[in-house]
Write an enzyme that holds these catalytic residues in place. Structure first.
Site: not given
Length: 265
Positions: A147, A160
Site C-alpha cells: 500500500s 494497517y
C-alpha cells in the site's frame, strides 16, 4: 513474448482473491494462462460461481481454498494442497488484507492482532512454505500487495500502516536471499483503489476525523492523490502481470508505487 504467452501453464496462488484487488489479479493471471488457487472469505455459493466462471472464461483450472490467513497451519496446508494439485507453485500473490480505523488509544487489541496476522504475518507464512520449491525449479514470482501506507503514514491506521511497512521490509529481505535463484520478490504499493476494503472504511474514517463521508472522499482520499482519481483494480492487476513476466526478471526487492502521485509529495 507477451505475458499471455510467457505465463501459459504457470501455477499461481492469490490470497484474498474472492473480491477486490485480489480477484482482479487472479482474473489477469487466469487470462494470461495460469492455473490458480483462489482464497478468501465470502458466501460459498458466490465463491463457487466466481471460481467456475473464471475457469470457463480463461480455459484454465481454478481451485479454491478457504484457509484462514490468521492461522499458520491453514496457510501451510493451503500451499501444500496447491502444490499437490498443480504440481508446483510458480506465482504467489499475497493480497489478503483487512482494515480498521481508530485512534490508537481506542484501537481494539483484537483488531490489531488480526490486522498484523492477515496483512503481514500471512505473507511470511506463505513465502516460507512456497519459496524453496520456486528456488529448486529456478523460477518464481512473489508479489506482495502492500500500500502507499508501506511508505507513508496516515492517522488512525496504526495496525494497517505498521503491517504494510513490515511487508515492505519482508519483501526486500526475501528478495536479497533469493536473488541468485531465479525468484523475484516485489511489492505493489497502491494508493486508494475503488474496492470494498476502501469503501468500507469511509464511514469509520468520517467518525475518527469528525467529518462527513463526502469530505472523507474529497478531502482525504482524493486529496492524497494528486491525480484526484482513485486507482483502478485493472491498473494494479496490470502491474502484477508485468512483474510476473520475463521482462521483469531483473526487477526484485522493489516497492512499486501506483498511487496517483501520493508518495511523490
Amino acid at each position: 513474448m507477451g505475458a499471455e504467452q510467457s505465463l501459459r501453464g504457470r501455477q499461481a496462488l492469490v490470497t484474498g482473491s474472492t473480491s477486490g484487488i485480489g480477484l482482479g489479479i487472479a482474473r489477469a493471471l487466469a487470462k494470461a494462462g495460469c492455473n490458480l488457487t483462489l482464497n478468501g472469505f465470502g458466501d460459498a455459493a458466490e465463491i463457487e460461481s466466481i471460481r467456475a466462471d473464471l475457469a470457463a472464461e480463461a480455459a484454465v483450472e481454478v481451485a479454491y481454498d478457504g484457509a484462514d490467513m490468521r492461522r499458520p497451519a491453514d496457510i501451510e496446508a493451503m500451499v501444500d494442497g496447491h502444490v499437490e494439485r498443480f504440481g508446483g507453485l510458480d506465482i504467489l500473490v499475497n493480497n489478503a488484507g483487512i482494515q480498521h480505523v481508530s485512534p490508537v488509544e481506542e484501537f481494539p487489541v483484537d483488531k490489531w492482532d488480526d490486522i498484523i496476522a492477515i496483512n503481514l504475518s500471512s505473507s511470511f507464512h506463505t513465502i516460507r512454505a512456497a519459496i524453496s520449491g520456486m528456488a529448486e525449479r529456478g523460477w518464481g514470482r512473489v508479489i506482495n500487495v502492500a500500500s502507499a501506507h508501506a511508505l507513508v503514514a496516515s492517522p488512525f491506521k496504526a495496525a494497517y500502516v505498521a503491517a504494510k511497512h513490515g511487508v515492505a521490509g519482508l519483501t526486500k529481505t526475501v528478495a536479497l536471499e533469493y536473488a541468485e535463484k531465479g525468484v523475484t520478490v516485489n511489492a505493489i504499493a497502491p494508493g486508494y483503489v475503488e474496492t470494498p476494503l476502501v469503501t468500507g472504511q469511509i464511514a469509520d474514517t468520517a467518525r475518527a476525523r469528525g467529518i462527513s463521508e463526502e469530505e472523507v472522499v474529497r478531502d482525504v482520499m482524493l486529496l492524497a492523490q494528486p491525480t484526484r482519481k482513485l486507482i483502478t483494480i485493472e491498473q494494479v492487476a496490470a502491474m502484477a502481470l508485468y512483474l510476473c513476466s520475463d521482462a521483469a526478471g531483473a526487477v526484485t526487492g522493489t516497492v512499486l508505487s501506483i498511487d496517483g502521485g501520493w508518495t511523490a509529495k
